[in-house]
Design a protein around this motif. Structure first.
Motif, mmCIF file in Angstrom:
data_model
loop_
_atom_site.group_PDB
_atom_site.id
_atom_site.type_symbol
_atom_site.label_atom_id
_atom_site.label_comp_id
_atom_site.label_asym_id
_atom_site.label_seq_id
_atom_site.Cartn_x
_atom_site.Cartn_y
_atom_site.Cartn_z
ATOM 1 N N LEU A 177 0.804 -1.217 0.000
ATOM 2 C CA LEU A 177 0.000 0.000 0.000
ATOM 3 C C LEU A 177 0.841 1.273 0.000
ATOM 4 O O LEU A 177 0.305 2.370 -0.179
ATOM 5 C CB LEU A 177 -0.949 0.004 1.204
ATOM 6 C CG LEU A 177 -2.118 -0.983 1.117
ATOM 7 C CD1 LEU A 177 -2.813 -1.096 2.466
ATOM 8 C CD2 LEU A 177 -3.108 -0.571 0.031
ATOM 9 N N LYS A 178 2.154 1.141 0.189
ATOM 10 C CA LYS A 178 3.016 2.329 0.162
ATOM 11 C C LYS A 178 3.059 2.952 -1.222
ATOM 12 O O LYS A 178 3.372 4.130 -1.378
ATOM 13 C CB LYS A 178 4.432 1.966 0.602
ATOM 14 C CG LYS A 178 5.232 1.208 -0.456
ATOM 15 C CD LYS A 178 6.576 0.767 0.025
ATOM 16 C CE LYS A 178 7.428 0.163 -1.093
ATOM 17 N NZ LYS A 178 6.762 -0.893 -1.869
ATOM 18 N N ASP A 179 2.755 2.163 -2.260
ATOM 19 C CA ASP A 179 2.804 2.636 -3.639
ATOM 20 C C ASP A 179 1.443 3.202 -4.024
ATOM 21 O O ASP A 179 0.442 2.479 -4.012
ATOM 22 C CB ASP A 179 3.168 1.478 -4.575
ATOM 23 C CG ASP A 179 3.534 1.949 -5.976
ATOM 24 O OD1 ASP A 179 2.875 2.881 -6.487
ATOM 25 O OD2 ASP A 179 4.471 1.379 -6.568
ATOM 26 N N PRO A 180 1.350 4.485 -4.368
ATOM 27 C CA PRO A 180 0.050 5.084 -4.696
ATOM 28 C C PRO A 180 -0.609 4.489 -5.930
ATOM 29 O O PRO A 180 -1.804 4.694 -6.157
ATOM 30 C CB PRO A 180 0.395 6.565 -4.913
ATOM 31 C CG PRO A 180 1.853 6.588 -5.244
ATOM 32 C CD PRO A 180 2.459 5.462 -4.475
ATOM 33 N N ARG A 181 0.142 3.744 -6.724
ATOM 34 C CA ARG A 181 -0.451 3.099 -7.894
ATOM 35 C C ARG A 181 -1.267 1.868 -7.516
ATOM 36 O O ARG A 181 -2.037 1.352 -8.337
ATOM 37 C CB ARG A 181 0.657 2.719 -8.889
ATOM 38 C CG ARG A 181 1.382 3.913 -9.478
ATOM 39 C CD ARG A 181 2.613 3.513 -10.270
ATOM 40 N NE ARG A 181 3.633 2.883 -9.421
ATOM 41 C CZ ARG A 181 4.837 2.515 -9.828
ATOM 42 N NH1 ARG A 181 5.186 2.710 -11.093
ATOM 43 N NH2 ARG A 181 5.698 1.970 -8.993
ATOM 44 N N VAL A 182 -1.093 1.382 -6.302
ATOM 45 C CA VAL A 182 -1.875 0.236 -5.810
ATOM 46 C C VAL A 182 -3.155 0.767 -5.172
ATOM 47 O O VAL A 182 -3.121 1.412 -4.124
ATOM 48 C CB VAL A 182 -1.059 -0.599 -4.803
ATOM 49 C CG1 VAL A 182 -1.925 -1.716 -4.217
ATOM 50 C CG2 VAL A 182 0.182 -1.180 -5.479
ATOM 51 N N SER A 183 -4.283 0.516 -5.800
ATOM 52 C CA SER A 183 -5.563 1.042 -5.325
ATOM 53 C C SER A 183 -6.068 0.303 -4.100
ATOM 54 O O SER A 183 -6.709 0.892 -3.228
ATOM 55 C CB SER A 183 -6.624 0.950 -6.433
ATOM 56 O OG SER A 183 -6.178 1.551 -7.629
ATOM 57 N N SER A 184 -5.812 -1.015 -4.048
ATOM 58 C CA SER A 184 -6.325 -1.838 -2.950
ATOM 59 C C SER A 184 -5.536 -3.132 -2.904
ATOM 60 O O SER A 184 -4.906 -3.532 -3.894
ATOM 61 C CB SER A 184 -7.819 -2.129 -3.164
ATOM 62 O OG SER A 184 -8.368 -2.857 -2.093
ATOM 63 N N VAL A 185 -5.575 -3.767 -1.748
ATOM 64 C CA VAL A 185 -4.949 -5.083 -1.578
ATOM 65 C C VAL A 185 -6.037 -6.079 -1.211
ATOM 66 O O VAL A 185 -6.817 -5.860 -0.273
ATOM 67 C CB VAL A 185 -3.862 -5.053 -0.486
ATOM 68 C CG1 VAL A 185 -3.337 -6.464 -0.210
ATOM 69 C CG2 VAL A 185 -2.712 -4.137 -0.897
ATOM 70 N N LEU A 186 -6.097 -7.177 -1.956
ATOM 71 C CA LEU A 186 -7.069 -8.237 -1.686
ATOM 72 C C LEU A 186 -6.513 -9.195 -0.646
ATOM 73 O O LEU A 186 -5.444 -9.781 -0.843
ATOM 74 C CB LEU A 186 -7.358 -9.032 -2.964
ATOM 75 C CG LEU A 186 -8.480 -8.579 -3.866
ATOM 76 C CD1 LEU A 186 -8.477 -9.413 -5.143
ATOM 77 C CD2 LEU A 186 -9.829 -8.695 -3.168
ATOM 78 N N VAL A 187 -7.231 -9.355 0.447
ATOM 79 C CA VAL A 187 -6.819 -10.330 1.442
ATOM 80 C C VAL A 187 -7.866 -11.432 1.518
ATOM 81 O O VAL A 187 -9.052 -11.204 1.305
ATOM 82 C CB VAL A 187 -6.624 -9.688 2.835
ATOM 83 C CG1 VAL A 187 -5.604 -8.559 2.772
ATOM 84 C CG2 VAL A 187 -7.945 -9.203 3.425
ATOM 85 N N GLY A 188 -7.400 -12.626 1.831
ATOM 86 C CA GLY A 188 -8.303 -13.714 2.160
ATOM 87 C C GLY A 188 -8.400 -13.792 3.670
ATOM 88 O O GLY A 188 -7.654 -13.143 4.400
#
Length: 331
Positions: free
Chosen positions: A285-296
């Motif tokens: 998430l430190k990278d602003p190009r990553v909108s979201s992280v999918l977790v299980g």
């Protein structure tokens, strides 16, 4: 009986712009790849979904083949959403995909118009929905013209069966082509879903730059490398773990070199006041190009542990340098 969502559900979650669209995604989204199928405990899955929504997770990610058995995750999610969350449909962003094997014969997988449209119709029935918010082409099909695949996505958006179109697992060059085709058709590509973690950084070679320049969001899946980026395997392979079941994660993936890297990363995470899993999510998430992280999540407790990563998303230059130095051992 309808679930009564917490009034405070939007107080803590961070929402981030998805590319240059009007959509904001929660920094952490819930993926239903595992733990929500017909072989799993239904009440446990329901409790996880309720907790996720009550903690501000508005995005629930599925695919036609999620289970096991394939299709059963959509069926279970549809039952839960219909019976308990129907009043909140407009607060939820639900996605599904097609492209991997679902039924026998030449039309049961890949990227043909026949497969994608048929699959989405089946998914909508399983989930008891009139539309999904995002429909993805789940993988690039080298044997189908890319124009045909993208025209199918454009078609379902124009039909109202999906609000947005996305792609997943596409290499950078095909992402660029797909985005251009969709833009010309008048249905912009909203999002690219890609495998991304400290142990799998292929998106950094070119894809992150492509989506950034084209205004496409990126959502990272498998952020914990199927559980390797946790403290689960530091003292061996525990009973009942994904590696013990020998499905997607194999014992040979846990080499001595990788185990040493995991141990050093774990020490750094503890220095930051986090678990390794929390640091691995925050690192993405430190990278602003990553909108979201999918977790299980296999439990409410595990879901809340992942959400704790949002409490410390900042990294010092020294911490980032230490991480890069540790990871060089397995390049």
């Amino acid at each position: 009986m309808q679930h009564q969502a917490r009034k405070t559900r939007y107080d803590q979650m961070c929402y981030q712009r998805c590319g240059r669209s009007g959509i904001k995604l929660p920094a952490i989204s819930l993926g239903l790849w595992h733990n929500f199928g017909s072989v799993d405990v239904f009440e446990n899955g329901k409790a996880i979904i309720f907790e996720a929504f009550d903690k501000g997770i508005t995005h629930f990610d599925l695919a036609n083949n999620y289970g096991p058995e394939p299709g059963s995750a959509e069926e279970n999610f549809g039952k839960i959403a219909h019976q308990h969350l129907k009043a909140y449909r407009d607060e939820m962003l639900i996605s599904t995909k097609a492209g991997y094997y679902m039924w026998p014969g030449p039309y049961g997988e890949w990227g043909s118009r026949k497969n994608l449209i048929s699959s989405l119709d089946q998914s909508l029935k399983r989930m008891r929905l009139d539309y999904v918010d995002i429909f993805y082409s789940h993988r690039f099909d080298p044997d189908t013209p890319l124009e045909e695949t993208m025209m199918a996505l454009d078609h379902v958006v124009r039909q109202g069966k999906a609000l947005y179109a996305g792609i997943s697992n596409y290499p950078a060059d095909k992402t660029r082509e797909a985005e251009s085709i969709l833009r010309e058709l008048g249905t912009p590509c909203l999002i690219h879903q890609a495998r991304y973690s400290m142990f799998n950084r292929w998106v950094e070679d070119e894809l992150l730059d492509v989506v950034d320049k084209r205004g496409v969001g990126l959502i990272a899946f498998s952020p914990l490398a199927q559980g390797l980026l946790t403290n689960k395997y530091l003292k061996g392979i525990p009973e009942g773990s994904r590696m013990m079941r020998n499905h997607f994660l194999k014992e040979e993936h846990l080499t001595a070199e990788k185990l040493e890297v995991i141990s050093k990363l774990n020490e750094l995470a503890l220095d930051r006041g986090q678990s390794l899993a929390q640091m691995a999510i925050a690192w993405l998430l430190k990278d602003p190009r990553v909108s979201s992280v999918l977790v299980g999540a296999s439990s409410v407790r595990q879901l809340n542990d992942s959400l704790e990563s949002l409490r410390n998303r900042a990294f010092t230059r020294d911490e980032l340098d230490r991480i890069e130095g540790i990871l060089k051992a397995i390049e």
